[in-house]
Write a protein that holds these residues in place. Structure first.
Motif, mmCIF file in Angstrom:
data_model
loop_
_atom_site.group_PDB
_atom_site.id
_atom_site.type_symbol
_atom_site.label_atom_id
_atom_site.label_comp_id
_atom_site.label_asym_id
_atom_site.label_seq_id
_atom_site.Cartn_x
_atom_site.Cartn_y
_atom_site.Cartn_z
ATOM 1 N N GLU A 279 -7.636 2.482 -9.230
ATOM 2 C CA GLU A 279 -8.052 2.324 -7.841
ATOM 3 C C GLU A 279 -7.524 0.955 -7.092
ATOM 4 N N MET A 280 -7.763 -0.105 -8.113
ATOM 5 C CA MET A 280 -7.362 -1.526 -7.554
ATOM 6 C C MET A 280 -5.783 -1.477 -7.571
ATOM 7 N N MET A 281 -5.109 -0.729 -8.208
ATOM 8 C CA MET A 281 -3.606 -0.648 -8.115
ATOM 9 C C MET A 281 -3.275 -0.091 -6.867
ATOM 10 N N CYS A 282 -3.916 0.991 -6.519
ATOM 11 C CA CYS A 282 -3.421 1.842 -5.203
ATOM 12 C C CYS A 282 -3.776 0.931 -4.123
ATOM 13 N N ARG A 283 -4.885 0.495 -3.914
ATOM 14 C CA ARG A 283 -5.340 -0.607 -2.802
ATOM 15 C C ARG A 283 -4.356 -1.710 -2.854
ATOM 16 N N ARG A 284 -4.082 -2.233 -3.839
ATOM 17 C CA ARG A 284 -3.109 -3.447 -3.722
ATOM 18 C C ARG A 284 -1.531 -3.094 -3.329
ATOM 19 N N ALA A 286 -1.001 -0.598 -1.491
ATOM 20 C CA ALA A 286 -1.083 -0.113 -0.022
ATOM 21 C C ALA A 286 -1.075 -1.296 0.949
ATOM 22 N N SER A 287 -1.544 -2.405 0.386
ATOM 23 C CA SER A 287 -1.927 -3.676 1.346
ATOM 24 C C SER A 287 -0.597 -4.619 1.354
ATOM 25 N N ARG A 288 0.298 -4.669 0.286
ATOM 26 C CA ARG A 288 1.241 -5.614 0.116
ATOM 27 C C ARG A 288 2.562 -5.056 0.520
ATOM 28 N N ALA A 296 3.292 0.597 -2.421
ATOM 29 C CA ALA A 296 3.166 1.830 -2.344
ATOM 30 C C ALA A 296 4.536 2.800 -2.193
ATOM 31 N N GLU A 297 5.556 2.516 -1.259
ATOM 32 C CA GLU A 297 6.603 3.029 -1.145
ATOM 33 C C GLU A 297 7.684 2.892 -2.115
ATOM 34 N N GLN A 298 7.563 1.806 -3.020
ATOM 35 C CA GLN A 298 8.355 1.376 -4.050
ATOM 36 C C GLN A 298 8.340 2.655 -5.319
ATOM 37 N N GLY A 299 9.433 3.013 -5.363
ATOM 38 C CA GLY A 299 9.509 4.290 -6.459
ATOM 39 C C GLY A 299 8.761 4.008 -7.878
ATOM 40 N N VAL A 300 9.126 2.613 -8.364
ATOM 41 C CA VAL A 300 8.612 2.346 -9.590
ATOM 42 C C VAL A 300 7.049 2.212 -9.510
ATOM 43 N N ILE A 301 6.631 1.904 -8.486
ATOM 44 C CA ILE A 301 5.092 1.491 -8.424
ATOM 45 C C ILE A 301 4.464 3.158 -8.343
ATOM 46 N N ILE A 357 -2.264 -4.837 -13.326
ATOM 47 C CA ILE A 357 -1.752 -6.272 -13.526
ATOM 48 C C ILE A 357 -0.419 -6.708 -12.768
ATOM 49 N N GLN A 358 0.722 -5.909 -13.105
ATOM 50 C CA GLN A 358 1.741 -6.122 -12.400
ATOM 51 C C GLN A 358 1.828 -5.969 -11.120
ATOM 52 N N VAL A 359 1.210 -5.096 -10.460
ATOM 53 C CA VAL A 359 1.311 -4.525 -9.127
ATOM 54 C C VAL A 359 0.439 -5.798 -8.414
#
Length: 406
Positions: A279-284, A286-288, A296-301, A357-359
């Motif tokens: 949940e935290m990874m998705c929110r982060r 989407a906001s950065r 969120a648009e980066q393929g690796v993420i 953490i990486q995100v």
């Protein structure tokens, strides 16, 4: 094959989720602030907000959810699994609010199953009421404690007393002054058969000769919000013979009975940690924005997010199957699955936390987010209740026996 929870479980999931949203998550910041203001930072269960939350949880019947039967909530392992997962989302606060925090849960199970009426009256009832805390003292600094038969602490009978000498370390909760009693595992008969040398005994905190030497750190964290992990020394500690749990030589069997439910409870809560990390990874993400588009648009993420979802769903199914087996064929019948989840869960959740953490970038390893503390705790779980390698060795041995040709 039915994949849905029963009506009672769905009802409790809804009630617990609502309580988490209305009471637990909003109180996390206050909990840490009040904890930091304590005169004794180890007395984590003394903060006012925890006292208030525990009273409300108990009033609503959200109490001792882990323990089956009349003394607990009467839930099966399968019914408890999604509830434990939900509490794992706020791992430092929620389990304690519902009186479902380790190591007290395992100790209550031991006293409930093996304790005498007097031991239950004196220690189990206050633990069930949340009036005291406890610790389980098995691991030692001078032996490979992954093999529990190696314990060297001596428990020698002298008339109507046992005399205890030895050292223990990584004893969770022991730094907390409200930890009133220790369940201690040691050797009563070194000459007996290998798995019959050990016994378990109750040692009150104020017993002369018992010293709490120091708190242990995990990746620089002292876990004071769980009562810490301590090194202990026992020097001619004397307790009554009536403090023995079960029979002499029964300590190893009691430990195995304790660790089975303990392992699955850890795994259940760890899935909740993984869900919060996703949940935290998705929110982060989407906001950065980086390099002209959101994370969120980066393929690796996206790959990390998708892989996290796949892995946690696989893990949950394995844990639920294990809980079902424990309910239907017993802990011994679920031994292979218990080992499997103990191997798979920490590794899987550790991977998910690493990606979260990486995100979060540098913030992910800072005190501004809970991810670093979660990671330290999950990495430690690869040792707690037996290291990965011990479980893999035992699991492989079981698998090989299936295919041996006579």
């Amino acid at each position: 094959m039915e994949f849905a929870y029963d009506a009672k479980t769905n009802e409790m999931v809804a009630e617990l989720t609502a309580f988490m949203d209305s009471h637990i998550y909003p109180a996390e910041k206050t909990f840490h602030e009040q904890l930091a203001a304590l005169d004794n930072r180890w007395a984590w269960d003394s903060v006012p907000v925890l006292t208030e939350l525990r009273a409300e949880a108990r009033r609503r019947g959200l109490w001792n959810l882990f323990l089956p039967g009349q003394k607990g909530a009467g839930l099966t392992n399968l019914q408890y699994a999604p509830l434990a997962e939900i509490t794992g989302r706020s791992i430092q606060l929620a389990p304690a609010v519902f009186n479902c925090a380790a190591p007290d849960t395992g100790n209550m199970e031991v006293l409930n199953e093996f304790g005498t009426e007097e031991q239950q009256r004196k220690w189990l009832e206050p633990l069930l009421d949340g009036e005291i805390r406890s610790a389980f003292a098995m691991t030692e600094p001078d032996v490979a404690s992954s093999d529990a038969t190696n314990v060297e602490l001596s428990i020698v009978r002298d008339g109507d007393e046992y005399v205890i000498n030895g050292r223990k370390w990584w004893i969770t909760g022991a730094m907390n002054p409200n930890c009133a009693v220790f369940i201690v595992m040691g050797k009563t008969d070194p000459s007996s058969e290998r798995h019959r040398q050990q016994s378990q005994i109750l040692v009150p905190r104020d017993t002369p000769g018992l010293e709490v030497l120091r708190g242990m750190e995990v990746f620089g964290y002292d876990d004071h919000d769980h009562g810490g992990h301590a090194e202990l020394r026992f020097t001619d500690v004397r307790v009554p013979v009536s403090n023995l749990i079960g029979e002499e030589g029964g300590g190893f069997a009691i430990a195995q009975a304790r660790l089975g439910p303990g392992r699955i409870h850890h795994c259940m809560r760890a899935i909740g940690i993984a869900e919060r990390a996703i949940e935290m990874m998705c929110r982060r993400a989407a906001s950065r924005v980086a390099f002209g588009k959101s994370l969120a648009e980066q393929g690796v993420i996206r790959d990390w997010i998708a892989e996290s979802r796949v892995r946690v769903e696989q893990l949950r199914l394995l844990v639920l199957k294990t809980a079902w087996l424990m309910d239907t064929v017993g802990n011994r019948g679920a031994h292979t699955e218990i080992q499997s989840i103990k191997i798979a869960t920490p590794l899987t959740v550790q991977w998910i936390l690493d990606k979260a953490i990486q995100v979060h970038g540098a913030g992910g390893v800072s005190q501004d987010f809970p991810l670093a503390a979660m990671y330290a705790g999950i990495r430690t779980l690869r040792f707690a209740d037996g290291p990965d390698e011990v479980h893999k060795n035992a699991l492989a041995r079981t698998e090989l026996k299936k295919h041996l040709v006579n």
